[in-house]
Design a protein around this motif. Sequence first.
Motif, PDB file in Angstrom:
ATOM      1  N   UNK A  46      35.555  56.505   4.228  1.00  0.00           N
ATOM      2  CA  UNK A  46      34.558  57.326   4.911  1.00  0.00           C
ATOM      3  C   UNK A  46      35.183  58.116   6.050  1.00  0.00           C
ATOM      4  N   UNK A  47      35.981  57.458   6.891  1.00  0.00           N
ATOM      5  CA  UNK A  47      36.570  58.152   8.033  1.00  0.00           C
ATOM      6  C   UNK A  47      37.535  59.243   7.593  1.00  0.00           C
ATOM      7  N   UNK A  48      38.311  58.965   6.543  1.00  0.00           N
ATOM      8  CA  UNK A  48      39.227  59.983   6.035  1.00  0.00           C
ATOM      9  C   UNK A  48      38.450  61.186   5.522  1.00  0.00           C
ATOM     10  N   UNK A  49      37.336  60.923   4.854  1.00  0.00           N
ATOM     11  CA  UNK A  49      36.506  62.028   4.372  1.00  0.00           C
ATOM     12  C   UNK A  49      35.981  62.847   5.543  1.00  0.00           C
ATOM     13  N   UNK A  50      35.414  62.177   6.551  1.00  0.00           N
ATOM     14  CA  UNK A  50      34.840  62.906   7.687  1.00  0.00           C
ATOM     15  C   UNK A  50      35.900  63.741   8.395  1.00  0.00           C
TER      16      UNK A  50
END
Length: 197
Positions: free
Chosen positions: A10-14
């Motif tokens: 999730x953090x990599x996507x954001x």
Amino acid sequence: MPLPQAKMSLQAFLDWENQQPGRNEFYRGEVFAMVGARRVHGVVALNVATALKTRLQGKPCRAFIESMKVRVADDAVFYPDVFVTCDARDLRTEMVFEHPVLIVEVLSASTQAFDRGAKFAAYRGLISLREYVLIDPDTRNVEVFRRNERGLFELHDQSGAAALALACVDASIPMGEVFEGVEGETSDGTDAAARQP
């Protein structure tokens, strides 16, 4: 920046998505680029958002339109066509919302299976969500899935009703207002007037 090839956190996507010129949704580690919508899709979404903005004046709730992210879980981030939140944490956030009470999706041929299936399944995990609305601008079908006292979503088919009733925000929007501006387009996406001899 190119579209990532491997599944992401999730953090990599954001971090990645915030640098992109376009919008992308995230589901179970995969990224889905959002394509441009038909005119009627944008018209209906704007109609509903505008009507909600008016009806929510003076209330501790705000309506937002498709450019805002909603985080559904650790593995899902979507851009609903319209949503309403009444949560103080959401009203302070700049980027990612997490507590909508109402989500509205305007259906298209390319997205309706996902909107009805996997996306709705993900949205049901939001404890705050009270109503999920699907609007088909071609057939004028309007389906409201409302969470009952047992926590289950029940279908309230409002197709053919005089107004769209949204209990969670105590609002009623005449169907003429919901579909204002789409009368001239046929179900195949062409303008009816342009097809006259």
